[in-house]
Scaffold this motif. Structure first.
Motif, mmCIF file in Angstrom:
data_model
loop_
_atom_site.group_PDB
_atom_site.id
_atom_site.type_symbol
_atom_site.label_atom_id
_atom_site.label_comp_id
_atom_site.label_asym_id
_atom_site.label_seq_id
_atom_site.Cartn_x
_atom_site.Cartn_y
_atom_site.Cartn_z
ATOM 1 N N THR C 42 23.829 -53.135 -12.950
ATOM 2 C CA THR C 42 25.001 -53.749 -12.323
ATOM 3 C C THR C 42 25.099 -55.205 -12.746
ATOM 4 O O THR C 42 26.180 -55.725 -13.022
ATOM 5 N N CYS C 43 23.940 -55.844 -12.811
ATOM 6 C CA CYS C 43 23.896 -57.240 -13.198
ATOM 7 C C CYS C 43 24.460 -57.428 -14.614
ATOM 8 O O CYS C 43 25.329 -58.269 -14.845
ATOM 9 N N LEU C 44 24.000 -56.605 -15.548
ATOM 10 C CA LEU C 44 24.511 -56.704 -16.922
ATOM 11 C C LEU C 44 26.005 -56.426 -16.976
ATOM 12 O O LEU C 44 26.766 -57.135 -17.632
ATOM 13 N N ASN C 45 26.414 -55.372 -16.279
ATOM 14 C CA ASN C 45 27.831 -55.008 -16.303
ATOM 15 C C ASN C 45 28.698 -56.113 -15.721
ATOM 16 O O ASN C 45 29.837 -56.297 -16.130
ATOM 17 N N THR C 46 28.150 -56.837 -14.758
ATOM 18 C CA THR C 46 28.919 -57.919 -14.165
ATOM 19 C C THR C 46 29.056 -59.077 -15.154
ATOM 20 O O THR C 46 30.101 -59.709 -15.246
ATOM 21 N N ILE C 47 27.995 -59.329 -15.904
ATOM 22 C CA ILE C 47 28.072 -60.394 -16.909
ATOM 23 C C ILE C 47 29.199 -60.092 -17.895
ATOM 24 O O ILE C 47 29.971 -60.951 -18.276
ATOM 25 N N CYS C 48 29.333 -58.825 -18.294
ATOM 26 C CA CYS C 48 30.391 -58.439 -19.228
ATOM 27 C C CYS C 48 31.715 -58.199 -18.518
ATOM 28 O O CYS C 48 32.677 -57.749 -19.129
ATOM 29 N N ASN C 49 31.739 -58.424 -17.211
ATOM 30 C CA ASN C 49 32.942 -58.254 -16.405
ATOM 31 C C ASN C 49 33.470 -56.817 -16.409
ATOM 32 O O ASN C 49 34.666 -56.579 -16.359
ATOM 33 N N LEU C 50 32.551 -55.855 -16.498
ATOM 34 C CA LEU C 50 32.974 -54.464 -16.376
ATOM 35 C C LEU C 50 33.021 -54.066 -14.906
ATOM 36 O O LEU C 50 33.607 -53.070 -14.541
ATOM 37 N N VAL C 51 32.370 -54.849 -14.086
ATOM 38 C CA VAL C 51 32.409 -54.639 -12.643
ATOM 39 C C VAL C 51 33.177 -55.807 -12.046
ATOM 40 O O VAL C 51 32.913 -56.954 -12.365
ATOM 41 N N ASN C 52 34.143 -55.506 -11.212
ATOM 42 C CA ASN C 52 35.022 -56.583 -10.765
ATOM 43 C C ASN C 52 34.595 -57.256 -9.477
ATOM 44 O O ASN C 52 34.665 -58.457 -9.358
ATOM 45 N N ASN C 53 34.127 -56.453 -8.555
ATOM 46 C CA ASN C 53 33.988 -56.938 -7.201
ATOM 47 C C ASN C 53 32.821 -57.908 -7.043
ATOM 48 O O ASN C 53 31.847 -57.615 -6.398
ATOM 49 N N GLN C 80 26.886 -55.947 -25.553
ATOM 50 C CA GLN C 80 26.037 -55.168 -24.665
ATOM 51 C C GLN C 80 25.692 -53.830 -25.294
ATOM 52 O O GLN C 80 26.546 -53.166 -25.882
ATOM 53 N N VAL C 81 24.440 -53.449 -25.171
ATOM 54 C CA VAL C 81 24.011 -52.107 -25.566
ATOM 55 C C VAL C 81 23.763 -51.351 -24.268
ATOM 56 O O VAL C 81 22.786 -51.609 -23.579
ATOM 57 N N PRO C 82 24.683 -50.462 -23.903
ATOM 58 C CA PRO C 82 24.662 -49.940 -22.543
ATOM 59 C C PRO C 82 23.556 -48.930 -22.268
ATOM 60 O O PRO C 82 22.989 -48.338 -23.191
ATOM 61 N N GLU C 83 23.301 -48.770 -20.992
ATOM 62 C CA GLU C 83 22.368 -47.754 -20.543
ATOM 63 C C GLU C 83 22.916 -46.383 -20.932
ATOM 64 O O GLU C 83 24.115 -46.124 -20.851
ATOM 65 N N GLY C 84 22.046 -45.514 -21.377
ATOM 66 C CA GLY C 84 22.485 -44.177 -21.771
ATOM 67 C C GLY C 84 23.248 -44.189 -23.084
ATOM 68 O O GLY C 84 24.048 -43.289 -23.339
ATOM 69 N N ARG C 85 23.022 -45.245 -23.867
ATOM 70 C CA ARG C 85 23.559 -45.330 -25.237
ATOM 71 C C ARG C 85 25.069 -45.472 -25.329
ATOM 72 O O ARG C 85 25.568 -46.375 -25.958
ATOM 73 N N ILE C 180 14.873 -58.253 -34.291
ATOM 74 C CA ILE C 180 16.243 -58.758 -34.131
ATOM 75 C C ILE C 180 16.204 -60.164 -33.561
ATOM 76 O O ILE C 180 16.901 -61.068 -34.014
ATOM 77 N N ASN C 181 15.328 -60.338 -32.595
ATOM 78 C CA ASN C 181 15.193 -61.652 -31.979
ATOM 79 C C ASN C 181 14.715 -62.697 -32.982
ATOM 80 O O ASN C 181 15.221 -63.812 -33.038
ATOM 81 N N SER C 182 13.776 -62.283 -33.835
ATOM 82 C CA SER C 182 13.240 -63.249 -34.798
ATOM 83 C C SER C 182 14.292 -63.604 -35.846
ATOM 84 O O SER C 182 14.219 -64.638 -36.486
ATOM 85 N N LEU C 183 15.287 -62.746 -35.996
ATOM 86 C CA LEU C 183 16.369 -63.058 -36.928
ATOM 87 C C LEU C 183 17.425 -63.948 -36.287
ATOM 88 O O LEU C 183 18.467 -64.217 -36.869
ATOM 89 N N GLY C 184 17.194 -64.360 -35.048
ATOM 90 C CA GLY C 184 18.055 -65.388 -34.466
ATOM 91 C C GLY C 184 18.971 -64.944 -33.341
ATOM 92 O O GLY C 184 19.821 -65.705 -32.905
ATOM 93 N N THR C 185 18.839 -63.709 -32.860
ATOM 94 C CA THR C 185 19.699 -63.287 -31.765
ATOM 95 C C THR C 185 18.946 -63.388 -30.441
ATOM 96 O O THR C 185 17.829 -62.886 -30.327
ATOM 97 N N THR C 186 19.565 -64.038 -29.496
ATOM 98 C CA THR C 186 18.967 -64.137 -28.169
ATOM 99 C C THR C 186 19.092 -62.773 -27.489
ATOM 100 O O THR C 186 20.056 -62.054 -27.723
ATOM 101 N N ILE C 187 18.116 -62.435 -26.657
ATOM 102 C CA ILE C 187 18.151 -61.104 -26.052
ATOM 103 C C ILE C 187 17.901 -61.159 -24.546
ATOM 104 O O ILE C 187 16.976 -61.828 -24.079
ATOM 105 N N LEU C 188 18.765 -60.463 -23.811
ATOM 106 C CA LEU C 188 18.510 -60.236 -22.397
ATOM 107 C C LEU C 188 18.251 -58.746 -22.239
ATOM 108 O O LEU C 188 19.113 -57.921 -22.525
#
Lengths: 599, 350, 234
Positions: C42-53, C80-85, C180-188
């Protein structure tokens, strides 16, 4: 306690107002103060009420989207026409025969079609409705496209009214009975309904046949009033008209159906003075209502005085008291099944069980035994196939190969409701309550197997009915009380706090009086304290209800402390089985699930 | 008597399929009943085939002629069905108002040719654009506010829009049918089969539009976005697709095709009226379901099947049974394979 | 670079997230661990604004993205790389990757990055023209990550990449995440497999019923007795 959305009951004031209006109208009619035209409109109102309320049984209460109601009305109308023209039978006889004919066709059509869900069912009913019309159009004895004329004209104004009242009362009573609750449960969540032992096909077909019966009666009354019927009076548009009346009033609401059937029949008559705009205003109104109030004017609510008050007061949706703790549940005994718990025989056994989805084997060759009276855990990484195992055990998924034995009987291939009736109840990972029903109704639905009365009793309501209902209610309340949900009886399930929803799901499962209880991640989303309480609860339930419990869980602390045996599933295969101690030490389990020790 | 016999046969056939479909779970487990049912089905199939072979061999030419007419009618159904299927694929809505969009296309074409004096192909484009505009307006006004509403509410709204457009059409265009001026009167002959120029053009235009659609959906960026949204709306959002705009675009493209269908049908059957959208709309929807709703080639296949079978029923049985065949096929398909001929079975996640 | 302040989310009548604050620094791997249903996804989805409330503030590169539409957020560099691919099942592997680059306009850059993804996941190159729905779970996960990378994100949000994968594959995926991270992409990274997550993260938050109950350097957390007991199987 003003919130009883799906509880169908009559408010005295509403009934009074309704009767006052009825008496006034009838007085006027009997004194010849009303002209023929108005009587005609009023009769059509009554016929439309019959149609809408009977469709409500299918669409509103049972939640099966049917858009071919006119077809059944046509069958009723033609049956009456044929009997009246050829045999000159009286209207009462025709009413009955027409209802039976339409109900029977409804039964025949419903049997295969109701396997379909949602839109597909809607399309199939549309198709059948159209086919009925085309057949009537083409048969010689139904008069082809020209239709049938010369039906006995009967001044059935009073009879039509009477039938409308009867249909309303019947549907109302069905709605507030065990079969009705089963139907509502199907609407709310078909899968969950099956897992509490409801034969969904049976109840869907029942609702469909009864609804068609009502449409047949409406058709019969219509035929006697019009004396002339033709196939193009029963087109798709007629079905849609009825559906619109229903939806405008609010699906599932009988008062809503009556209100909007009346409104939509009478309103066009008043709009006659702007006749040419009438057919534009009508659909525009419909679209507007849907956009701004998509649940219909009444929603699933019944209009009654208490509800009007609650709207005025604007009662907040969530005014729950603090959740009470649930440790040390009272040692109160509900049901003892009386088996010899010392015996170490397996209650459930799977042999070489496999299932694949689209070529991917989700579970492979699973052999497992669950000892009677034990607490058995199933663990494994996400996606390892644990829930799939549950789904196979409960008949939701059909295994590709292998056997499932419950008390020595093969149950694979059985449908979920018969598995539930055999004594396996479950909860769901993502909580599948009947969200819009009250807490009490959630449990009463699951008690439906205890209701030893049928549809006839539900409608006729002999003393036996009241006794059975009281018993179900008190049993349900008792069970809720034990789980500290007694104060929430009238709360809508979706408004319960998360932990209470989980408990309610367990209560609902217990109401099926199972011998084996499957819990799918009962501790998901709970904090440490809640989890601890839950553990006590599960233990207590097992002892108190003489159950065997099989649970999926991620919370290792819970599984390790609670279970005697743990099976570990990984990648669809059972990689280990043993006591918590053995599981903790097994290298394969550590690698697959618990992970290597962090360096 | 013959037609009744044929239909009785068909009815028994349907009934058997129903029985089979219901018993699917345990059916193969019982060799005796499977043999029994298999035997009856083979008998029935032979009977039905025999009946049709007799009818056909009496006049082979007539059969082919009717089949070809059926293909051209079917291609119009296919054009309408494409709009249904695309919209359903993306928002899971049976857009009942789609038949009225087709009607609007026919009228736009009519006024384009008559009042505005456009040449036919120009009028075709005019009709398509007008219909597309109407489609997008309907979506914006009626469906967009309901994106999170219960599905049934949206369905009712669609029915309401359908009625509204029909009646507004009656008000504006009058309820008297109008005659679309004859455009193509040529006649081709291939061997002994007659081909009207108008039907050839219908088929050719339809074919071109379908190729264009296939190209659009497969290779262009907006087309890919459409497919992405219909396959997984969340994932499409996550890769940055503007879902609202894509949905509007889907309505635009679907209505474009319906508009074309409207004017194309008018050059073969020149009577146009405000209620003309209802039946073709329903049948096109049935076509989409038969082919597998949400699947573009499925809509084309379904449209052709319905077109051909309707024409054959008209030719060999009676035109009054014509409306039954589409719905009969629909029910047969729904009972045997609810997801449609090209559809994939989906399972509910529990 | 990503900062979440006092986030509350209401989800189907449930107060799913009760005031979360977290921040991700550029170049780091930050991990969010916790049990099923704790509110990680839910937290990730909220960051991407897929959850509104939701209530609270989310900012990315000092820009407030709390109410930005999802497609704008992707454009800013959050993938975002979503849960369940959630790969597009009826598209080929190549088309899926192409969809990943939907917001980009530099065609040559896209082609170059596609090459990079194929280098990272040689298996995807082999199955370039196969429909994504027919791939195995592990391959789908690789595709989902590849698709996320195609947006050329500044930060990649990974939701349960280990879900349903065999141990060997999990290890492979995690080593690729590190790469991927070592190539310069930040990861959560949101993970249930706390062991794995803590082993590659710099910093971690522990989520329980919608609240952050613990946070700290991943190494410190991994050694924490409470964490060990609750999430590492003690």
């Amino acid at each position: 306690m003003n919130k009883h959305p799906n509880k169908i009951y009559a408010s005295p004031i509403l009934i009074f107002l309704g009767f006052a209006a009825l008496i006034y109208i009838n007085l006027q009619v009997s004194l010849d103060r009303v002209n023929f035209y108005v009587i005609g409109v009023l009769s059509v109102v009554a016929i439309n009420i019959i149609l809408t309320v009977s469709l409500n049984l299918i669409n509103g209460i049972t939640g099966q989207l049917s858009i071919g109601h006119a077809g059944f009305m046509a069958i009723g109308a033609y049956t009456t026409a044929l009997f009246s023209i050829h045999l000159g039978t009286p209207i009462y006889f025709n009413l009955l025969v027409s209802g039976i004919a339409a109900g029977f066709v409804g039964f025949l059509i419903g049997l295969p079609t109701l396997r379909l869900r949602g839109d597909y069912l809607a399309i199939a009913t549309l198709g059948f409705g159209e086919i009925i019309r085309v057949i009537l159009q083409n048969l010689r004895f139904t008069g082809g496209a020209a239709g049938l004329g010369g039906i006995d004209w009967v001044d059935n104004f009073y009879l039509t009214q009477f039938m409308a009242i009867v249909v309303v009362i019947v549907v109302w009573r069905i709605g507030a009975s065990a079969p009705g609750r089963a139907m509502v449960a199907i609407r709310e969540d078909e899968t969950a309904a099956e897992t509490v032992g409801i034969n969904t096909t049976k109840f869907k077909v029942m609702a469909f046949a009864l609804g068609s019966f009502g449409a047949g009666i409406a058709g019969s009354l219509f035929a006697h009033r019009m004396t002339y019927i033709a196939p193009d009076g029963f087109t798709f548009m007629k079905s849609i008209e009825v559906l619109v009346m229903l939806v405008l009033g609010g699906l599932g609401s009988i008062t809503g159906a009556i209100f909007s059937a009346t409104l939509l029949t009478v309103l066009p008559e008043f709009l006659r003075f702007i006749d040419e705009w009438r057919m534009i205003i009508y659909p525009a109104l419909l679209v507007t209502v849907m956009i701004f109030r998509s649940q219909g004017l009444f929603g699933t609510m019944e209009l009654d005085f208490a509800r009007v008050k609650s709207i005025l007061k604007k009662v907040a949706p969530e005014n729950l008291g603090p959740e009470k703790g649930k440790s040390n549940p009272p040692m109160q005994k509900i049901k003892a099944l009386g088996f010899d718990s010392q015996e170490q025989k397996p209650i459930l056994e799977t042999k070489d069980l496999s299932i694949s989805f689209g070529g991917l084997k989700a579970v492979k060759n699973l052999d497992m035994q669950i000892t009677q009276g034990s607490l058995h855990g199933l663990i494994g990484p996400n996606g390892a196939g644990k829930t799939t195992v549950f789904n196979m055990l409960t008949g939701v998924h059909l295994p590709s190969s292998g056997e499932i034995l419950f008390n020595g009987q093969r149950i694979d291939g059985n449908s979920p409701y018969s598995v539930a009736q055999a004594g396996i109840a479950r909860t769901f990972q993502n909580i599948r309550l009947f969200k819009d029903l009250t807490v009490l109704d959630n449990v009463k639905v699951a008690f439906h197997l205890h209701a030893d009365y049928g549809l006839g009793t539900a409608v006729a309501r002999p003393p036996k009915f009241g006794a059975a209902e009281r018993r179900i209610t008190s049993e349900a309340k008792e069970l809720l009380e034990i789980f500290k949900l007694g104060d929430h009886c009238m709360t809508i399930a979706r408004n319960l706090p998360y932990g209470a929803q989980r408990r309610l799901e367990i209560v609902r499962a217990l109401a099926v009086s199972p011998k084996l209880l499957l819990l799918d991640e009962p501790a998901a989303g709970m904090n440490v304290l809640e989890t601890e309480k839950l553990m006590e609860l599960i233990h207590w339930v097992r002892d108190e209800f003489d159950l065997t419990i099989f649970l999926i869980e991620h919370d290792m602390s819970l599984v390790m402390k609670l279970c005697q045996t743990i099976s570990v599933l990984d990648y669809g295969m059972k990689i280990f089985e043993g006591t918590p101690e053995q599981v903790r030490k097994d290298p394969r389990v550590i690698e697959a699930y618990l992970g290597e020790e962090v360096s | 008597m013959q037609p009744v016999f044929g239909f009785a046969l068909f009815a028994v056939f349907v009934a058997l399929i129903v029985v089979l479909a219901r018993n699917k779970k345990r059916f193969p487990a019982n060799p005796i009943s499977s043999f029994f049912f298999g035997f009856i089905i083979v008998l029935l199939a032979i009977g039905a085939a025999n009946y049709f072979m007799v009818a056909i061999s009496a006049n082979r030419l007539y059969f082919w002629q009717q089949t070809i007419y059926g293909v051209s009618l079917g291609s119009v159904y296919a054009l309408i069905a494409l709009g249904y299927t695309m919209v359903y694929g993306i928002v899971r809505l049976i857009n009942f108002a789609h038949g009225e969009i087709y009607m609007i296309g026919a009228y736009a074409g009519f006024f384009g040719v008559t009042s505005l004096g456009f040449p036919f192909y120009f009028a075709l484009i005019f009709a398509m654009l007008t219909a597309a505009l109407a489609g997008v307006i309907v979506e914006r006004i009626a469906y967009k506010p309901l994106r999170k509403a219960p599905r049934l509410a949206v369905l009712i709204t669609a029915i309401g829009m359908s009625l509204l457009l029909q009646n507004v059409g009656q008000k504006i265009f009058g309820s008297i049918p109008r005659s679309f001026p004859r455009q193509f009167t040529g006649l081709y002959r291939i061997g002994e089969i007659n081909l009207d120029q108008s039907r050839v053009i219908v088929f050719a235009v339809t074919f071109l539009l379908m190729v264009a659609l296939q190209y659009f959906v497969t290779f262009t960026k907006p087309g890919k976005a459409m497919r992405a949204v219909s396959q997984d709306r969340d994932a499409a959002q996550m890769v940055g697709v503007n879902v609202d705009r894509t949905i509007s675009l889907t309505f635009f493209v679907g209505s474009l095709l319906a508009g074309a269908a409207g004017i194309l049908v008018a050059i073969v059957f020149p009577q146009i009226r405000p209620t003309m959208g209802l039946m073709p709309g329903l049948k096109a929807f049935v076509a989409a379901v038969i082919g597998g709703i949400g699947i573009i080639p499925g809509a084309v296949l379904g449209g052709l099947i319905i077109g051909v079978s309707e024409n054959l029923v008209t030719a060999y049985i009676s035109s009054s049974w014509r409306d039954a065949i589409a719905f009969g096929l629909l029910i047969l398909i729904l009972l045997v394979k609810p997801s449609g001929i090209l559809g994939r079975n989906t399972r509910e996640k529990v | 670079m990503l900062k979440v302040t006092d986030l509350h989310v209401y989800y189907g009548g449930i107060h799913a997230i009760k005031g979360i604050s977290l921040s991700v620094k550029e170049g780091q791997i930050v991990s969010l661990i916790g049990a099923n249903g704790a509110g990680k996804s839910t937290c990730l989805n909220t960051i991407c604004n897929l959850v509104n409330n939701s209530k609270g503030k989310i900012s990315f590169l000092d820009r407030d993205i709390t109410s930005a539409p999802p497609h704008k957020i992707v454009k800013l560099g959050v993938a975002q790389v979503p849960e369940g691919r959630k790969v597009f099942p009826q598209m080929t592997v190549a088309e899926n990757l192409d969809m990943g680059a939907y917001v980009r306009k530099d065609k040559s850059g896209v082609r170059h990055d596609m090459g990079k993804v194929y280098k990272l996941f040689p298996r995807l190159l082999e199955r370039k023209n196969q429909l994504a729905g027919t791939l195995s779970g592990g391959e789908q996960q690789m595709l989902a990550i590849g698709r996320g990378l195609m947006a050329k994100p500044r930060i990649l949000l990974l939701d349960e990449p280990s879900m349903g994968l065999a141990p060997l594959l999990v290890r492979e995926i995690f080593s690729i995440i590190r790469e991927i991270n070592s190539l310069g992409t930040t990861i959560l990274l949101v993970e249930q497999n706390a062991n794995m997550a803590l082993s590659i993260a710099n910093y971690a938050y522990v989520l329980e019923t919608g609240r952050i109950v613990l946070e700290g350097e991943a190494k410190v957390l991994a050694a924490d007795e409470k964490v060990k007991a609750a999430y590492l199987g003690g």
